[in-house]
Motif scaffolding. Structure first.
Motif, PDB file in Angstrom:
ATOM      1  N   ILE A   1       0.735  -1.246  -0.043  1.00 54.48           N
ATOM      2  CA  ILE A   1       0.332   0.188  -0.063  1.00 54.48           C
ATOM      3  C   ILE A   1       1.026   1.381   0.064  1.00 54.48           C
ATOM      4  CG2 ILE A   1      -1.851   1.350   1.391  1.00 54.48           C
ATOM      5  CD1 ILE A   1      -2.795  -1.237   2.414  1.00 54.48           C
ATOM      6  N   ILE A   2       0.589   2.007  -1.007  1.00 58.70           N
ATOM      7  CA  ILE A   2       1.097   3.465  -1.142  1.00 58.70           C
ATOM      8  C   ILE A   2       0.497   4.530  -0.576  1.00 58.70           C
ATOM      9  CG2 ILE A   2       2.726   4.859  -2.268  1.00 58.70           C
ATOM     10  CD1 ILE A   2       3.405   2.654  -4.129  1.00 58.70           C
ATOM     11  N   TRP A   3       0.928   5.464  -0.053  1.00 60.01           N
ATOM     12  CA  TRP A   3       0.137   6.602   0.294  1.00 60.01           C
ATOM     13  C   TRP A   3       0.842   7.931  -0.484  1.00 60.01           C
ATOM     14  CZ3 TRP A   3      -4.707   7.479   1.540  1.00 60.01           C
ATOM     15  CH2 TRP A   3      -5.633   6.546   2.272  1.00 60.01           C
ATOM     16  N   LEU A   4       0.239   8.415  -1.266  1.00 58.88           N
ATOM     17  CA  LEU A   4       0.678   9.482  -2.219  1.00 58.88           C
ATOM     18  C   LEU A   4       0.012  10.859  -1.672  1.00 58.88           C
ATOM     19  CD1 LEU A   4       2.432  10.789  -4.206  1.00 58.88           C
ATOM     20  CD2 LEU A   4       0.685   9.991  -5.975  1.00 58.88           C
ATOM     21  N   HIS A   5       0.726  11.600  -1.086  1.00 54.97           N
ATOM     22  CA  HIS A   5       0.036  12.794  -0.546  1.00 54.97           C
ATOM     23  C   HIS A   5       0.435  14.035  -1.428  1.00 54.97           C
ATOM     24  CE1 HIS A   5      -1.007  10.800   2.938  1.00 54.97           C
ATOM     25  NE2 HIS A   5       0.028  10.186   3.308  1.00 54.97           N
ATOM     26  N   LEU A   6      -0.480  14.707  -1.889  1.00 60.21           N
ATOM     27  CA  LEU A   6      -0.004  16.108  -2.851  1.00 60.21           C
ATOM     28  C   LEU A   6      -0.272  17.376  -2.111  1.00 60.21           C
ATOM     29  CD1 LEU A   6      -1.892  14.723  -6.135  1.00 60.21           C
ATOM     30  CD2 LEU A   6       0.707  14.525  -5.552  1.00 60.21           C
ATOM     31  N   GLY A   7       0.458  18.314  -2.035  1.00 59.18           N
ATOM     32  CA  GLY A   7       0.355  19.429  -1.714  1.00 59.18           C
ATOM     33  C   GLY A   7       1.017  20.499  -2.546  1.00 59.18           C
ATOM     34  N   VAL A   8       0.437  21.787  -2.445  1.00 56.73           N
ATOM     35  CA  VAL A   8       0.987  22.757  -3.391  1.00 56.73           C
ATOM     36  C   VAL A   8       1.811  23.727  -2.658  1.00 56.73           C
ATOM     37  CG1 VAL A   8      -1.009  24.702  -2.789  1.00 56.73           C
ATOM     38  CG2 VAL A   8      -0.018  24.806  -4.919  1.00 56.73           C
ATOM     39  N   ASN A   9       2.903  24.042  -3.364  1.00 51.79           N
ATOM     40  CA  ASN A   9       3.687  24.960  -3.039  1.00 51.79           C
ATOM     41  C   ASN A   9       3.645  26.467  -3.992  1.00 51.79           C
ATOM     42  OD1 ASN A   9       6.177  26.865  -2.520  1.00 51.79           O
ATOM     43  ND2 ASN A   9       7.470  25.241  -2.497  1.00 51.79           N
ATOM     44  N   SER A  10       2.998  27.316  -3.424  1.00 52.12           N
ATOM     45  CA  SER A  10       2.652  28.588  -4.104  1.00 52.12           C
ATOM     46  C   SER A  10       3.747  29.313  -4.673  1.00 52.12           C
ATOM     47  CB  SER A  10       1.573  29.496  -3.583  1.00 52.12           C
ATOM     48  OG  SER A  10       2.157  30.062  -2.245  1.00 52.12           O
ATOM     49  N   GLY A  11       4.957  29.202  -4.115  1.00 52.50           N
ATOM     50  CA  GLY A  11       5.816  29.840  -4.720  1.00 52.50           C
ATOM     51  C   GLY A  11       6.956  28.890  -5.373  1.00 52.50           C
ATOM     52  N   ALA A  12       6.667  27.695  -5.715  1.00 52.43           N
ATOM     53  CA  ALA A  12       7.372  26.899  -6.616  1.00 52.43           C
ATOM     54  C   ALA A  12       7.238  27.105  -8.137  1.00 52.43           C
ATOM     55  CB  ALA A  12       7.183  25.469  -6.237  1.00 52.43           C
ATOM     56  N   THR A  13       8.168  26.602  -8.945  1.00 53.39           N
ATOM     57  CA  THR A  13       8.310  26.869 -10.344  1.00 53.39           C
ATOM     58  C   THR A  13       8.455  25.353 -10.991  1.00 53.39           C
ATOM     59  OG1 THR A  13      10.498  27.125 -10.536  1.00 53.39           O
ATOM     60  CG2 THR A  13       9.068  29.105 -10.466  1.00 53.39           C
ATOM     61  N   GLN A  14       8.342  24.450  -9.898  1.00 52.82           N
ATOM     62  CA  GLN A  14       8.584  22.861 -10.394  1.00 52.82           C
ATOM     63  C   GLN A  14       8.142  22.075  -9.535  1.00 52.82           C
ATOM     64  OE1 GLN A  14      13.304  23.126  -8.899  1.00 52.82           O
ATOM     65  NE2 GLN A  14      12.945  21.910 -10.746  1.00 52.82           N
ATOM     66  N   PHE A  15       7.833  20.716  -9.872  1.00 47.94           N
ATOM     67  CA  PHE A  15       7.439  19.389  -8.887  1.00 47.94           C
ATOM     68  C   PHE A  15       8.767  19.190  -7.920  1.00 47.94           C
ATOM     69  CE2 PHE A  15       5.091  18.760 -13.112  1.00 47.94           C
ATOM     70  CZ  PHE A  15       3.967  18.934 -12.436  1.00 47.94           C
ATOM     71  N   ALA A  16       8.228  18.706  -6.847  1.00 51.73           N
ATOM     72  CA  ALA A  16       9.251  18.474  -5.691  1.00 51.73           C
ATOM     73  C   ALA A  16       8.842  17.465  -5.178  1.00 51.73           C
ATOM     74  CB  ALA A  16       9.490  19.648  -4.545  1.00 51.73           C
ATOM     75  N   ILE A  17       9.797  16.149  -5.075  1.00 49.97           N
ATOM     76  CA  ILE A  17       9.479  14.798  -4.361  1.00 49.97           C
ATOM     77  C   ILE A  17      10.012  14.876  -3.165  1.00 49.97           C
ATOM     78  CG2 ILE A  17       9.656  12.541  -4.463  1.00 49.97           C
ATOM     79  CD1 ILE A  17       8.512  13.658  -7.010  1.00 49.97           C
ATOM     80  N   GLU A  18       9.309  14.897  -2.130  1.00 47.00           N
ATOM     81  CA  GLU A  18       9.722  15.131  -0.685  1.00 47.00           C
ATOM     82  C   GLU A  18      10.266  13.823  -0.011  1.00 47.00           C
ATOM     83  OE1 GLU A  18      10.238  18.108   0.430  1.00 47.00           O
ATOM     84  OE2 GLU A  18       8.899  19.214  -0.920  1.00 47.00           O
ATOM     85  N   SER A  19      11.437  13.994   0.301  1.00 50.81           N
ATOM     86  CA  SER A  19      12.427  12.872   0.809  1.00 50.81           C
ATOM     87  C   SER A  19      11.960  12.591   2.264  1.00 50.81           C
ATOM     88  CB  SER A  19      13.570  12.689   0.599  1.00 50.81           C
ATOM     89  OG  SER A  19      14.287  13.710   1.452  1.00 50.81           O
ATOM     90  N   GLN A  20      11.385  13.432   3.137  1.00 46.49           N
ATOM     91  CA  GLN A  20      11.317  13.593   4.704  1.00 46.49           C
ATOM     92  C   GLN A  20      10.224  14.450   4.955  1.00 46.49           C
ATOM     93  OE1 GLN A  20      15.810  13.793   5.315  1.00 46.49           O
ATOM     94  NE2 GLN A  20      15.131  16.026   6.139  1.00 46.49           N
ATOM     95  N   ALA A  21      10.262  14.276   6.361  1.00 46.60           N
ATOM     96  CA  ALA A  21       9.280  15.061   7.203  1.00 46.60           C
ATOM     97  C   ALA A  21       9.993  15.111   8.647  1.00 46.60           C
ATOM     98  CB  ALA A  21       7.667  14.700   7.357  1.00 46.60           C
ATOM     99  N   VAL A  22       9.678  16.586   8.960  1.00 44.67           N
ATOM    100  CA  VAL A  22      10.325  17.067  10.388  1.00 44.67           C
ATOM    101  C   VAL A  22       9.113  17.166  11.590  1.00 44.67           C
ATOM    102  CG1 VAL A  22      11.904  18.476  11.669  1.00 44.67           C
ATOM    103  CG2 VAL A  22      12.143  18.161   9.328  1.00 44.67           C
ATOM    104  N   ASN A  23       9.427  16.476  12.837  1.00 42.06           N
ATOM    105  CA  ASN A  23       8.638  16.491  13.911  1.00 42.06           C
ATOM    106  C   ASN A  23       8.312  17.844  14.331  1.00 42.06           C
ATOM    107  OD1 ASN A  23       6.809  15.334  15.392  1.00 42.06           O
ATOM    108  ND2 ASN A  23       8.195  14.652  17.106  1.00 42.06           N
ATOM    109  N   GLU A  24       8.341  18.757  13.497  1.00 44.19           N
ATOM    110  CA  GLU A  24       7.962  20.299  14.041  1.00 44.19           C
ATOM    111  C   GLU A  24       6.816  20.745  13.222  1.00 44.19           C
ATOM    112  OE1 GLU A  24      10.247  24.689  13.958  1.00 44.19           O
ATOM    113  OE2 GLU A  24      11.373  22.927  13.574  1.00 44.19           O
ATOM    114  N   ALA A  25       5.966  21.319  14.068  1.00 42.17           N
ATOM    115  CA  ALA A  25       4.811  22.237  13.292  1.00 42.17           C
ATOM    116  C   ALA A  25       5.196  23.735  13.943  1.00 42.17           C
ATOM    117  CB  ALA A  25       3.711  21.930  13.917  1.00 42.17           C
ATOM    118  N   THR A  26       5.628  24.496  12.808  1.00 38.59           N
ATOM    119  CA  THR A  26       5.815  25.958  12.992  1.00 38.59           C
ATOM    120  C   THR A  26       5.092  26.732  11.841  1.00 38.59           C
ATOM    121  OG1 THR A  26       7.869  25.841  14.083  1.00 38.59           O
ATOM    122  CG2 THR A  26       7.351  27.897  13.072  1.00 38.59           C
TER     123      THR A  26
END
Length: 241
Positions: free
Chosen positions: A89-114
């Protein structure tokens, strides 16, 4: 007649996008998630791959957690799905970066909410642990998919894509961290991809990109080894003791 052997396991991909948020009244990932099932039915998927579900989450931290976990759990515990839980089972989460000009494959996440601004439910945490029981805000969780290989393969298809090791500290990172934690507990796989606005890369190209991403994800799975077994570890970690 001789036995044909066991049927190959099915790879089931579940996709999430987000609704509008501050400064982005039209989130492209909402459109992609809403149209993706019909799109891949027309284009087709690799043999052995199924698009299980497409859901749209509120762009909110606490507000997204309960529906996120309900959605994650359904991939494992939905007995009416017709698919074997023994498959990947793969979970593919999509989010927008409104300042981006290209796609970005995210390798990791950090345990911080700021959060740079309040989310859609008015929450604006600063240096808060996403999962308090999982370590300090510096704790990092990484996807088990080979992001370098996926990014390179998509570049070969002439998509403007990069590997990223920084998913920010806003709701995208918040959801990705929860999903990676859930993936470790339940033997699933999680990946987050940031996309630009449709004004930067048009809707048709973005739909094609996500379909191509699904094709690539079918291939590296043989290299993914999980020491975890699928089990009932679905309790929201924010409330775990």
């Amino acid at each position: 007649m001789g036995s044909e052997g066991p049927a190959p396991s099915v790879v089931t991909v579940h996709v999430t996008g987000f609704k509008k948020f501050h400064g982005v009244p039209d989130n492209p990932t909402e459109t992609i998630a809403q149209k993706l099932i019909e799109y891949v039915e027309e284009k087709g998927l690799p043999k052995g791959m199924v698009l299980g579900s497409c859901n749209v989450l509120d762009t909110a931290g606490h507000g997204a957690v309960e529906p996120l976990y309900q959605t994650l759990q359904s991939a494992i515990f939905n007995k009416g799905s017709g698919f074997s839980n023994s498959g990947k089972i793969i979970w593919l989460h999509l989010g927008v970066n409104s300042g981006a000009t290209q796609f970005a494959i995210e390798s990791q996440a950090v345990n911080e909410a700021t959060f740079r601004c309040p989310d859609e439910m008015g929450w604006k945490p600063q240096k808060v642990q996403i999962i308090p029981t999982d370590g300090e805000i510096s704790k990092i969780r990484q996807t088990s998919l080979p992001v370098d290989k996926i990014s390179a393969a998509l570049k070969e298809k002439e998509y403007d894509v990069m590997k990223s090791d920084d998913a920010g500290r806003f709701v995208c990172n918040y959801v990705y961290y929860h999903s990676l934690w859930f993936a470790e507990q339940n033997g699933t796989i999680s990946l987050f991809v940031h996309v630009p606005l449709f004004s930067i890369i048009d809707e048709k190209t973005q739909m094609q990109f996500v379909a191509s991403l699904l094709e690539r994800n079918a291939l590296p799975l043989s290299m993914v080894v999980h020491p975890f077994s699928i089990g009932a570890h679905w309790v929201n970690p924010e409330y775990a003791q």
